[in-house]
Structures are given as C-alpha cells and as structure tokens.
Scaffold this active site. Structure first.
Site, short mmCIF file in Angstrom:
data_model
loop_
_atom_site.label_atom_id
_atom_site.label_comp_id
_atom_site.label_asym_id
_atom_site.label_seq_id
_atom_site.Cartn_x
_atom_site.Cartn_y
_atom_site.Cartn_z
N SER A 46 78.04 72.80 4.00
CA SER A 46 78.69 74.03 4.68
C SER A 46 79.54 73.84 6.01
CB SER A 46 77.66 75.02 4.95
OG SER A 46 76.60 74.47 5.76
N ASP A 84 72.94 67.20 2.30
CA ASP A 84 73.78 67.53 1.13
C ASP A 84 74.62 66.31 0.74
OD1 ASP A 84 73.18 70.01 0.61
OD2 ASP A 84 74.73 71.01 1.80
N GLU A 181 70.12 79.82 -4.69
CA GLU A 181 70.96 80.88 -3.80
C GLU A 181 71.73 81.91 -4.48
OE1 GLU A 181 74.96 80.01 -1.07
OE2 GLU A 181 73.97 78.26 -1.65
#
Length: 264
Positions: A46, A84, A181
């Site tokens: 992100s 990630d 999510e």
C-alpha cells in the site's frame, strides 16, 4: 508485552483475544505502534499509494519493500513484522523463495502473498524452508484490474463459496495467518470459525480474530476518498499516540469495526 510470535497469535485466537494490526513504513511510526500495543506491523505494498502517490500497488518493487522492512524492523521491539510480497515477485515457487529470503534477511518474520490456491505450491516451498506465510483473500489489491476496481468480493453465493474453499486450501498448504479484505461480514465470520489459524479482517466485519488498517486511514490522512471500513481515530483524540491507543482498545473490546464499517 513480550515479543509476539505466530504461536502467541494462535493462542490469542483460541482464547478469544482480538489481534490488532496496522501498516507501518518507517522506524518512527513502527516504534509508536509497537509502544502502544499493536500485535502485528505490516509493511504493506500500500506504500505505493499512500507514500508514492500511485493509483494502485502494482508499481512497488522488491528493493522498496526490502528498504521499508529494514526501516520498520529498526523501530520494532515486540510486534510481529510481516512484509508484503510485491506484484509479480512470486510467480513460481523458486522465485517466491528467493524474494522471500530477501525480506526475511531484512528482518521480516513473515511474508504475505495475495491470491488463492494457485499459491499452494509456493506456500509449501516457503514453509518447508523456514519462511512463515500470511495469506490474503477477498479484495486483493494486486488484482484490482481483474476485479474492475476496488470492489467488495464474495457477495454472491458462488464467489463466497470460492473464497471459503480457497481459505481452507491455503491453510492446508501451510499459511499461519490470513487477511480477509472487503468481504461480507457473514462470510468472514464463517471463514474465521472454520480455520484454526487467526484471521485478520479489513472491511470484513467484527467477527474475525483481529483487525488491520492502513495507518493513514487510522489517522484520517486521505487524498479525498475515505473507505467505508476505516475510522479516523485521530479526529477523536487529537493526538497520534492516543489515536493508536484508542484503535488498539476498540479492536480489543470488539467495538471497532461497528455496523457502519461493514459490508453485507
């Protein structure tokens, strides 16, 4: 709080204690979140959006993830640091292992990959070689163009069943943590009850074993669009440290997320 491990997180699930996770990208905020009791710090891709100003996460490189992992690790004492795997860094088991090894060498204690059962061979390869893995299902941002945008997943019965099936497959392959999510609350609850491993939700309702937010969303630092599942804790407290303390408290008590943050 002592150093958090995957064993601690599993025990928390078994005892009904909720897990608090948040993204971090540098040592200063990592220390703040760690000091205030966050259990998991995620170096999320992100960063491609909230730090670099991109429209998605696809342009983030391995070198950038390694750099930010090193930064976060330097500020962390107790929290479990998860990083990630960026877009196209885990196409094959061997490529996955080589890239995961770089992140672990930088200080990560777990890597996160987005996707379903096509990842199972890579997950097995990593776990056999000592790399803990976190899965990620539902809205997987690296697949944004497949989904046609950032949209809630699992609203129809077929899609819900597929996400449920894939969660079981990923667990069988060896993941030790799962992020769900932007899925309906009922689906997230069903998956959380079915899995023995902890399930961390973001836009997945209150019935998961824990919650995660992008730090910028928790502080209300946005570029205009505010996702439904977020809450501006800074607006309630006026202080960043108090904001994170409130986030941890409300997750622990089960008062966040509320009905207004959930999808049906």
């Amino acid at each position: 709080m002592s150093k958090i491990t995957t064993t601690n997180l599993l025990k928390m699930k078994q005892e009904g204690q909720r897990i608090t996770a948040i993204t971090a990208y540098d040592a200063t905020f990592a220390k703040l979140f760690d000091d205030e009791g966050a259990h998991v710090l995620l170096i999320g891709d992100s960063l491609g959006m909230v730090l670099q100003g991109g429209q998605d996460t696809l342009g983030v490189s391995m070198d950038e993830m390694v750099y930010h992992t090193r930064c976060v690790v330097r500020g962390t004492t107790n929290a479990l640091v998860v990083t990630d795997m960026p877009f196209m860094s885990y196409a094959t088991p061997e490529q996955t292992y080589q890239n995961a090894a770089r992140l672990m060498a930088a200080g990560a204690r777990m890597v996160k990959m987005e996707g379903g059962d096509w990842l199972c061979d890579s997950i097995r390869h990593l776990t056999r070689n000592g790399v803990p893995v976190c899965g990620h299902l539902g809205l997987t941002p690296q697949s944004v163009h497949v989904f046609g945008g950032f949209k809630v997943q699992g609203r129809d019965e077929f899609q819900a069943q597929e996400i449920y099936r894939q969660a079981l497959e990923l667990q069988a392959a060896g993941i030790q943590l799962l992020v769900l999510e932007c899925v309906p609350t009922s689906l997230a609850e069903r998956i959380s009850k079915a899995l023995r491993i902890p399930v961390i939700g973001i836009g997945a309702g209150p019935a998961t074993d824990g919650q995660i937010l992008v730090m910028h969303d928790a502080f209300g630092i946005t570029s205009g669009y505010v996702p439904k599942f977020t809450k501006n804790f800074l607006a309630e407290t006026g202080d960043m440290r108090a904001a994170i303390r409130l986030y941890v408290k409300q997750v622990s008590e089960g008062t966040f997320p509320g009905p207004e943050h959930c999808f049906n």
